[in-house]
Design a protein around this motif. Structure first.
Motif, mmCIF file in Angstrom:
data_model
loop_
_atom_site.group_PDB
_atom_site.id
_atom_site.type_symbol
_atom_site.label_atom_id
_atom_site.label_comp_id
_atom_site.label_asym_id
_atom_site.label_seq_id
_atom_site.Cartn_x
_atom_site.Cartn_y
_atom_site.Cartn_z
ATOM 1 N N VAL A 146 0.481 7.666 11.818
ATOM 2 C CA VAL A 146 1.577 6.801 12.261
ATOM 3 C C VAL A 146 1.591 5.509 11.453
ATOM 4 O O VAL A 146 2.646 5.029 11.020
ATOM 5 C CB VAL A 146 1.454 6.503 13.770
ATOM 6 N N VAL A 147 0.411 4.935 11.229
ATOM 7 C CA VAL A 147 0.316 3.694 10.449
ATOM 8 C C VAL A 147 0.797 3.910 9.014
ATOM 9 O O VAL A 147 1.575 3.107 8.474
ATOM 10 C CB VAL A 147 -1.139 3.183 10.447
ATOM 11 N N ALA A 148 0.351 5.012 8.386
ATOM 12 C CA ALA A 148 0.747 5.294 7.013
ATOM 13 C C ALA A 148 2.254 5.553 6.913
ATOM 14 O O ALA A 148 2.914 5.095 5.964
ATOM 15 C CB ALA A 148 -0.029 6.496 6.483
ATOM 16 N N GLY A 191 -2.080 10.178 2.826
ATOM 17 C CA GLY A 191 -2.891 9.016 3.185
ATOM 18 C C GLY A 191 -3.853 9.305 4.318
ATOM 19 O O GLY A 191 -5.020 8.880 4.294
ATOM 20 N N THR A 192 -3.391 10.082 5.303
ATOM 21 C CA THR A 192 -4.254 10.446 6.438
ATOM 22 C C THR A 192 -5.411 11.321 5.984
ATOM 23 O O THR A 192 -6.560 11.139 6.412
ATOM 24 C CB THR A 192 -3.430 11.171 7.510
ATOM 25 N N LEU A 193 -5.122 12.274 5.095
ATOM 26 C CA LEU A 193 -6.177 13.145 4.567
ATOM 27 C C LEU A 193 -7.207 12.346 3.780
ATOM 28 O O LEU A 193 -8.400 12.668 3.793
ATOM 29 C CB LEU A 193 -5.561 14.237 3.689
ATOM 30 N N PHE A 194 -6.749 11.319 3.086
ATOM 31 C CA PHE A 194 -7.662 10.463 2.330
ATOM 32 C C PHE A 194 -8.702 9.847 3.268
ATOM 33 O O PHE A 194 -9.907 9.874 2.992
ATOM 34 C CB PHE A 194 -6.867 9.371 1.612
ATOM 35 N N ILE A 235 -5.747 0.792 -1.905
ATOM 36 C CA ILE A 235 -5.503 1.078 -3.330
ATOM 37 C C ILE A 235 -5.836 2.536 -3.639
ATOM 38 O O ILE A 235 -5.075 3.230 -4.317
ATOM 39 C CB ILE A 235 -6.334 0.132 -4.215
ATOM 40 N N GLY A 236 -6.977 3.010 -3.131
ATOM 41 C CA GLY A 236 -7.338 4.411 -3.353
ATOM 42 C C GLY A 236 -6.350 5.366 -2.718
ATOM 43 O O GLY A 236 -5.954 6.369 -3.321
ATOM 44 N N CYS A 237 -5.920 5.057 -1.499
ATOM 45 C CA CYS A 237 -4.955 5.896 -0.799
ATOM 46 C C CYS A 237 -3.624 5.955 -1.547
ATOM 47 O O CYS A 237 -3.063 7.030 -1.765
ATOM 48 C CB CYS A 237 -4.753 5.347 0.620
ATOM 49 N N CYS A 238 -3.116 4.790 -1.953
ATOM 50 C CA CYS A 238 -1.828 4.728 -2.656
ATOM 51 C C CYS A 238 -1.913 5.361 -4.040
ATOM 52 O O CYS A 238 -0.910 5.881 -4.554
ATOM 53 C CB CYS A 238 -1.362 3.274 -2.765
ATOM 54 N N LEU A 239 -3.091 5.332 -4.649
ATOM 55 C CA LEU A 239 -3.261 5.985 -5.940
ATOM 56 C C LEU A 239 -3.068 7.492 -5.816
ATOM 57 O O LEU A 239 -2.379 8.116 -6.632
ATOM 58 C CB LEU A 239 -4.649 5.675 -6.501
ATOM 59 N N PHE A 240 -3.649 8.085 -4.787
ATOM 60 C CA PHE A 240 -3.467 9.509 -4.553
ATOM 61 C C PHE A 240 -2.002 9.835 -4.278
ATOM 62 O O PHE A 240 -1.465 10.814 -4.793
ATOM 63 C CB PHE A 240 -4.335 9.962 -3.369
ATOM 64 N N ASN A 281 3.345 -0.999 -1.082
ATOM 65 C CA ASN A 281 2.670 -0.202 -0.051
ATOM 66 C C ASN A 281 1.213 -0.626 0.124
ATOM 67 O O ASN A 281 0.669 -0.590 1.234
ATOM 68 C CB ASN A 281 2.756 1.279 -0.414
ATOM 69 N N ILE A 282 0.574 -1.003 -0.951
ATOM 70 C CA ILE A 282 -0.821 -1.469 -0.862
ATOM 71 C C ILE A 282 -0.917 -2.702 0.040
ATOM 72 O O ILE A 282 -1.791 -2.798 0.909
ATOM 73 C CB ILE A 282 -1.374 -1.778 -2.267
ATOM 74 N N ILE A 283 0.012 -3.632 -0.152
ATOM 75 C CA ILE A 283 -0.004 -4.869 0.642
ATOM 76 C C ILE A 283 0.291 -4.588 2.112
ATOM 77 O O ILE A 283 -0.420 -5.044 3.016
ATOM 78 C CB ILE A 283 1.015 -5.876 0.067
#
Length: 297
Positions: free
Chosen positions: A41-43, A12-15, A120-125, A82-84
């Protein structure tokens, strides 16, 4: 679990580091680095929060012993959650730590919708990565179990050969009875249960594959006969033998003629000794077939 969530947080951070949404590119290098570290940390916090929700609230614990369909279903539920959660955490984080006179990331409806799209894009990856990992793990497990079953089949084949040699020298042993399979019309086939290889349902017919006269001393050959009957009737007649088992809605197989087990991502297949057919084993029968191979009745 912490390791897996850390990997998800890194993805997620790399995204965000690659796409740099919400004006991240406008910050200086040091500020951008600190914000990116905070995003990890947030992710991570989002993933751990969702893990607790899915495990203890939705009652869907991670269990690798279950079917891949359960893992996939759980993964989808986790990513929706996770998206929410990630959208909420990111909105609060950017509002507090990534807003200044140049970049306005303060809370707003428009900003929250942008965070939702980014989440959504982050969680998709993240989901695609773990889907690939879990399928590889499941396939590796199937291959390992197939190797174990093949070892059992090799030992069984050796014992069958020994039993054949003993029966040839023991003239007092009783001969195996023949059975008769009949169709709804005039066709029929007479065979020994031990000669039966497999049967396949083909519409209103059942294709019977068996060895023709293997006891005459001539070269053994496979023969096929089509009977107009139902698979249910064939099961009732053939499955009285403990080595003959239904392994699929459309297949019955004699485990004595199984040469090896092939591991597949969707289950296992049974490679037969006297023909090129690989008989599929469906999910509803796979556990019973494995148990019968490991512990014949």
């Amino acid at each position: 679990m912490i390791k897996e969530k850390s990997i998800s947080a890194i993805i997620g951070t790399l995204f965000f580091a690659v796409f740099q949404p919400f004006g991240l590119s406008l910050f200086c290098t040091s500020e951008r680095f600190m914000i990116t570290c905070g995003l990890f940390v947030v992710a991570f916090a989002s993933c751990m929060t969702c893990e607790g929700i899915v495990n203890y609230v939705l009652r869907m614990p991670m269990d690798t012993s279950k079917e891949p369909s359960y893992t996939m279903k759980r993964g989808i539920v986790f990513q929706i959650c996770n998206i929410i959660v990630l959208t909420t955490y990111l909105s609060l984080y950017f509002d507090r730590f990534a807003s200044n006179d140049v970049v306005d990331n303060h809370l707003s409806v428009e900003h929250s919708l942008g965070m939702l799209v980014a989440s959504i894009g982050c969680c998709l990856f993240i989901g695609l990565y773990w889907r690939n990992v879990y399928w590889k793990r499941h396939y590796a497990k199937q291959l390992e179990e197939a190797q174990m079953l093949n070892g059992v089949l090799m030992e069984r084949s050796r014992l069958v050969e020994v039993s054949k040699q003993e029966s040839m020298t023991d003239t007092s042993s009783s001969k195996e009875e023949r059975i008769m399979l009949e169709g709804s019309t005039k066709e029929c086939v007479s065979l020994l249960l031990s000669d039966f290889i497999f049967a396949e349902s083909e519409g209103n017919y059942v294709s019977i594959h068996y060895m023709e006269n293997p006891s005459t001393g001539s070269e053994q050959t496979e023969k096929q006969t089509m009977l107009r009957t139902s698979m249910k009737n064939v099961v009732a007649i053939l499955c009285v033998n403990t080595e003959i088992i239904q392994c699929h809605r459309a297949y019955i197989v004699n485990l004595r003629h199984v040469q090896s087990v092939e591991g597949r991502s969707s289950g296992i297949g049974l490679k037969l000794r006297h023909c090129d057919t690989i008989v599929p084993v469906s999910k509803s029968y796979v556990n019973e077939v494995k148990e019968r191979i490991k512990n014949p009745l």
